[in-house]
Design an enzyme around this catalytic site. Structure first.
Site, PDB file in Angstrom:
ATOM      1  CG  ASP A 167      74.406 -23.600  36.260  1.00  0.00           C
ATOM      2  OD1 ASP A 167      74.203 -24.812  36.432  1.00  0.00           O
ATOM      3  OD2 ASP A 167      74.261 -22.767  37.170  1.00  0.00           O
ATOM      4  CD  GLN A 201      68.831 -29.224  42.233  1.00  0.00           C
ATOM      5  OE1 GLN A 201      69.162 -29.294  41.064  1.00  0.00           O
ATOM      6  NE2 GLN A 201      69.033 -28.146  42.972  1.00  0.00           N
ATOM      7  CD  GLU A 238      73.394 -21.587  42.500  1.00  0.00           C
ATOM      8  OE1 GLU A 238      73.323 -22.797  42.768  1.00  0.00           O
ATOM      9  OE2 GLU A 238      72.943 -21.094  41.451  1.00  0.00           O
ATOM     10  CG  HIS A 273      78.413 -25.923  36.916  1.00  0.00           C
ATOM     11  ND1 HIS A 273      78.755 -26.163  38.216  1.00  0.00           N
ATOM     12  CD2 HIS A 273      77.050 -25.892  36.891  1.00  0.00           C
ATOM     13  CE1 HIS A 273      77.662 -26.259  38.952  1.00  0.00           C
ATOM     14  NE2 HIS A 273      76.603 -26.095  38.162  1.00  0.00           N
ATOM     15  CG  HIS A 304      72.466 -28.679  36.144  1.00  0.00           C
ATOM     16  ND1 HIS A 304      72.409 -29.397  37.324  1.00  0.00           N
ATOM     17  CD2 HIS A 304      73.191 -27.573  36.415  1.00  0.00           C
ATOM     18  CE1 HIS A 304      73.059 -28.741  38.263  1.00  0.00           C
ATOM     19  NE2 HIS A 304      73.547 -27.630  37.746  1.00  0.00           N
ATOM     20  CG  HIS A 322      75.680 -27.007  42.608  1.00  0.00           C
ATOM     21  ND1 HIS A 322      76.054 -28.173  42.000  1.00  0.00           N
ATOM     22  CD2 HIS A 322      74.949 -26.301  41.692  1.00  0.00           C
ATOM     23  CE1 HIS A 322      75.568 -28.169  40.757  1.00  0.00           C
ATOM     24  NE2 HIS A 322      74.898 -27.056  40.549  1.00  0.00           N
TER      25      HIS A 322
HETATM   26 ZN   LIG Z   1      74.548 -26.062  38.658  1.00  0.00          ZN
END
Ligand SMILES: [Zn+2]
Length: 431
Positions: A310, A153, A214, A58, A60, A211
């Protein structure tokens, strides 16, 4: 027979010691004690740990190393991070994203991290990140497996064009279907997005990684819908819930019903310990929740759990260095996984467990597996986590692609001159 590479006297993550690993044609040809055949290159492990490469499931990569652009996240919160990313997105260029991503991949290789699943934001009509990371994926393929997730996102329904852009990204060659149900405007929209995204994956024969939940809101229960849809559509083993932090705050009775559903649906779980411990519980005064999902409980239920990094130096997180041992260390601390068995499991959470999530073929140290591994300055997996052990050598397809000098300090103390090897303190017996 002559081998390309022969590693002598290695310890393996499963506790076996004194083994040699012979590599030929990019694969592991034998793992035995006392292999005496010729090899073009010999690496003496000296009894230290040889592990399959680290896997980050995971990440970005479109945002990494962008810290300070166009400004710093002054509050350090998730919401300011998302707002900041929104300011940076229109300023991104393909060239700049490629340059930063390649620099991060260099760092990853130096840390023995040879497979990364990266989300890539598709809420930008130009699809700058998608174009850049598809290019990076090609460039790094000889030394690093990069798997991409089409990630809306700003919300599949909340952001205009997100659904269309997600499909465009998949058409361009992005591997996995992403989403962010808890960020949609309503619970209903969130559930609807989960269903739609799973259907897209089923139609196209792809994996799903959302995702999911969260937040600290115990009523954020999109993981339930995700597991239900995974079963309904026959996606068992191909679906992942990332973060799942709301589970930390859920009612225990509800969780006792939820975990068997996740297990039956073959849904994988990813915690991101460095990020979860810093971003969750922010509305709490005291006591403050940790926010990390229920790792030991999911493990006990037979659910495959992994830890992701992440973020590294981006709008959400100004720390990090591509070190999956730091991630494992934070994960076991936050989850209070302190038994010997728990600590060894934390090492699995950054190696073989995420490899299953990515569906990596030929991963491992068995005969016939890809000759990909890391020689660590540690005797075993627990010591590797404790020391964030130096990666003495990183091997890809039987070739050494990175080396680091051992960590060692010379003392200048009166009466106690000498050297300190940080790996020299561990009890050598396993168990
Ligand atoms: Zn993430």
């Amino acid at each position: 027979m002559s081998f390309d590479l022969l590693v002598k006297n290695a310890a393996l993550p499963d506790g076996r010691t004194g083994l040699d690993i012979a590599c030929a044609d990019g694969r592991i040809a034998a793992v035995e004690a006392g292999i005496s055949a010729e090899a073009k290159e010999v690496l003496d492990a000296g009894g230290r740990l040889v592990s399959p490469p680290f896997v980050d499931c995971h990440f970005h990569m479109d945002a990494t190393l962008s810290l300070g652009l166009p400004r710093m996240n002054e509050s350090g919160t998730l919401l300011e991070g998302i707002a900041l990313w929104g300011e940076l997105k229109p300023l991104l260029t393909v060239e700049a994203v490629v340059e930063r991503a390649l620099r991060y991949c260099d760092l990853a290789v130096s840390r023995g991290l040879l497979a990364i699943r990266s989300h890539v934001d598709v809420c930008d009509d130009r699809l700058t990140g998608v174009e850049a990371l598809l290019e990076v994926k090609l460039q790094v393929a000889p030394y690093l497996d990069l798997q991409l997730v089409a990630f809306p996102q700003d919300g599949l329904y909340r952001s205009p064009n997100a659904e269309r852009n997600l499909l465009r990204a998949l058409d361009m060659g992005v591997d996995v279907v992403g989403g962010i149900p808890h960020f949609e405007r309503t619970m209903d929209d969130g559930a609807r997005s989960v269903r739609a995204l799973c259907e897209i994956a089923a139609e196209r024969g792809l994996r799903v990684d959302l995702h999911c939940d969260e937040s600290d809101d115990p009523l954020s229960r999109h993981i339930e819908t995700l597991a239900y849809e995974a079963r309904r559509l026959g996606l068992e083993g191909r679906v992942t819930g990332s973060h799942l932090t709301s589970m930390h705050s859920m009612d225990n009775y509800y969780v006792s019903k939820l975990l068997p559903l996740i297990a039956e649906a073959g849904v994988h779980a990813i915690a991101n310990p460095l990020i979860n411990i810093t971003l969750q519980g922010r509305h709490d005064t005291y006591p403050k929740r940790r926010g990390q999902t229920r790792v030991p409980e999911m493990r006990a239920m037979g659910i495959n759990v992994a830890f992701g990094h992440d973020c590294v130096m981006d709008p959400w997180y100004s720390m990090g260095s591509g070190d999956m041992l730091e991630v494992a260390s934070m994960g076991l601390h936050v989850a209070q996984m302190m038994s010997r068995d728990d600590m060894r499991y934390a090492f699995d959470c950054v190696t073989r467990n995420p490899a299953k999530i990515l569906g990596l073929e030929g991963y491992g140290l068995g005969k016939g597996c890809n000759a990909d591994f890391v020689l660590l300055q540690a005797a075993d997996t627990i010591e590797a986590i404790r020391l964030r052990a130096t990666r003495l050598a990183v091997v890809r397809r039987g070739r050494v692609i990175a080396t680091s000098a051992p960590a060692e300090t010379r003392l200048k103390l009166d009466g106690r001159p000498g050297q300190v090897d940080p790996a020299g303190y561990a009890p050598r017996a396993s168990g």
